[in-house]
Design a protein around this motif. Sequence first.
Motif, PDB file in Angstrom:
ATOM      1  N   SER A  35       0.527  -1.362  -0.133  1.00 40.28           N
ATOM      2  CA  SER A  35      -0.093   0.143   0.034  1.00 40.28           C
ATOM      3  C   SER A  35       0.856   1.198   0.098  1.00 40.28           C
ATOM      4  O   SER A  35       0.309   2.341  -0.674  1.00 40.28           O
ATOM      5  N   PRO A  36       1.958   1.212   0.653  1.00 40.45           N
ATOM      6  CA  PRO A  36       2.790   2.695   0.558  1.00 40.45           C
ATOM      7  C   PRO A  36       3.148   2.897  -0.974  1.00 40.45           C
ATOM      8  O   PRO A  36       3.693   4.207  -0.857  1.00 40.45           O
ATOM      9  N   VAL A  37       3.262   2.140  -1.795  1.00 40.13           N
ATOM     10  CA  VAL A  37       3.752   2.365  -3.178  1.00 40.13           C
ATOM     11  C   VAL A  37       2.810   3.276  -3.758  1.00 40.13           C
ATOM     12  O   VAL A  37       3.306   4.169  -4.646  1.00 40.13           O
ATOM     13  N   VAL A  38       1.579   2.945  -3.422  1.00 41.60           N
ATOM     14  CA  VAL A  38       0.511   3.842  -4.060  1.00 41.60           C
ATOM     15  C   VAL A  38       0.757   5.353  -3.536  1.00 41.60           C
ATOM     16  O   VAL A  38       0.380   6.346  -4.272  1.00 41.60           O
ATOM     17  N   ASP A  39       1.134   5.569  -2.308  1.00 41.24           N
ATOM     18  CA  ASP A  39       1.603   6.754  -1.723  1.00 41.24           C
ATOM     19  C   ASP A  39       2.746   7.394  -2.161  1.00 41.24           C
ATOM     20  O   ASP A  39       2.884   8.650  -2.497  1.00 41.24           O
ATOM     21  N   LEU A  40       3.784   6.638  -2.685  1.00 37.18           N
ATOM     22  CA  LEU A  40       5.194   6.923  -2.950  1.00 37.18           C
ATOM     23  C   LEU A  40       5.214   7.422  -4.462  1.00 37.18           C
ATOM     24  O   LEU A  40       5.842   8.332  -4.817  1.00 37.18           O
ATOM     25  N   PHE A  41       4.657   6.660  -5.244  1.00 40.33           N
ATOM     26  CA  PHE A  41       4.593   7.065  -6.676  1.00 40.33           C
ATOM     27  C   PHE A  41       3.068   7.379  -7.402  1.00 40.33           C
ATOM     28  O   PHE A  41       2.310   6.741  -7.114  1.00 40.33           O
TER      29      PHE A  41
END
Length: 426
Positions: A65-71
Motif C-alpha cells: 500500500s505505501p507504493v500507492v502513496d510513494l509514486f
Amino acid sequence: MSRSSPQQRSPWAWVPSVSFSQAVPYVAVMLLSTVMYKNLGVSNDDLAFYTSWLYLPWVLKPLWSPVVDLFGTKRHWTVLMQLVSSAALAAVAFTLHLPQFFALSLAVLWLMAFASATHDIASDGYYMLGLPSQHQQAAFVGVRSAFYKLAMIAGQGGLVYLAGELIKSSNDPATAWSVVFGITAAIFLALCAYHQLVLPRPQGDHSTAKTGALWADFIETFRSFFRKQGIGSIIGFLLLYRLGEAQLLKMAAPFLLDPRAQGGLGLTTSEFGLVYGTIGVVALVLGGIAGGIVISRFGLKQAIWPMLFIMHVPDLVFVYLATAMPTSIEVIAGCLAVEQFGYGFGFAAFMLYMIMVADGEHKTAHYAICTGFMALGMMLPGMISGKLQHLLGYQNFFIWACISTLPAFFMTALVDIKPGFGKKQG
C-alpha cells in the motif's frame, strides 16, 4: 482538459461509478471464476484450491500500500488499475479456447486480483481526498455501499444468468463465458475512459516525499499493530470468525450446480444466477443493513453474541438442502435467502470489530492489516474445502462446515470489546 477541484464537480458524477468499479473485478475473481470453472468441467478439488489462492493479493495488500502513496497520484492509480482490469477481463475471454485454458486464465485472474486490490487502496484514499469534508464522506457512504452491492448483483446475478442463457443456446460453455468476460471488459474499459475524463484532481492528491523516515514510519505502523493489547485473541478472531463460512462459500456454487446424481441440486447456470447471485445477494445486503441498525441501537458488545448465532446457525440450511434435495426453486431460493441474510447480519459485527481494532493513530493502515487477516481466514480454509467435499460428500461436508463455526464462538468469548462501541449516542 483543465484541472478541476472536487468542489467544481459533483460527487454524483464519479462516486457511484467508482464504487461500482471497485466491485466488478472482485466479483469476477471470487465468484464468476468459480461458476465458470465448474461449467468448464474443472474438479471441485482444483477449483477450490486454485481459486482460493486468488485471495492472496488482498491478504498481502497492506505490504504494498505505501507504493500507492510513494509514486503517482490516487487518481492515476485508480484509472490505471481499471485499465489493467479491463485488459485482464478481455484476456480471460481469449484464454478460454486455448488448450491450457485453466492455467492461463488463472494467471490472468491473478493479475486482475492484484490490480483490484491495488485499486481498492487507491480509490479508498481518493474518496477521502475527493470528498474532503466529513459531511460529504458521511453523506456518500451509503451511496458507495449501494453501488458496490449493485455491481455484485449485476455480476453474480446478471452476468451468471447471461452465461447460463448463452450456454443453453450454444451448448458451448467456453464460448458463453468468453462472451460474458468480453462484454464485461468492454463495459469496464468504458468506465475507465469515463473516469479519466471526469474524476476531479484534488490538490492534496500527490505522491509522498521519498524519505528514510517514511519507511521507518511504515515499519512502526506494523509494530504498533502487533503491540496492541490482546493481539493474539484479535488475530485468532479475525482468522476464525468465518472458518465455517469460508469452506461453505467455496462449495456453494459447485453444490448448487452439480447434477443430482453427484449429490448436487442440479440447477442450471441461469437458475444459479437468479437464486444465489440475485435473491441471495439482496438478502445479504438486507442482512447487513439490519445488522448495522442493531449495532447502532445496542452497541457491538451487547449485540455480538446474538449476531454471531444469527450468522452461523442458518448454515444448517445447506445440511437440509443436501439431505432433502428439494426440487422446488422457491424452496431453494428461500433457504439461500435465509442463509445469506444471516451471513450479512453477522458480518456487520465483524466489520465493526475491525474498525474498533484499527481505531487510533494508524487507523487506515491498521484497518488494512485487519482486512489482510480477514482475507487469509478465507483463503486457507477455502483451499482445502474441495478436497474435504470430495472425501466427505456434500451432506457430511456441510455438517463439517457447521462444526467449523464453533471456533468463532470460542474466539468471541476471548476478545475484549469496548462498552458502547458502535452505539448511537443521544
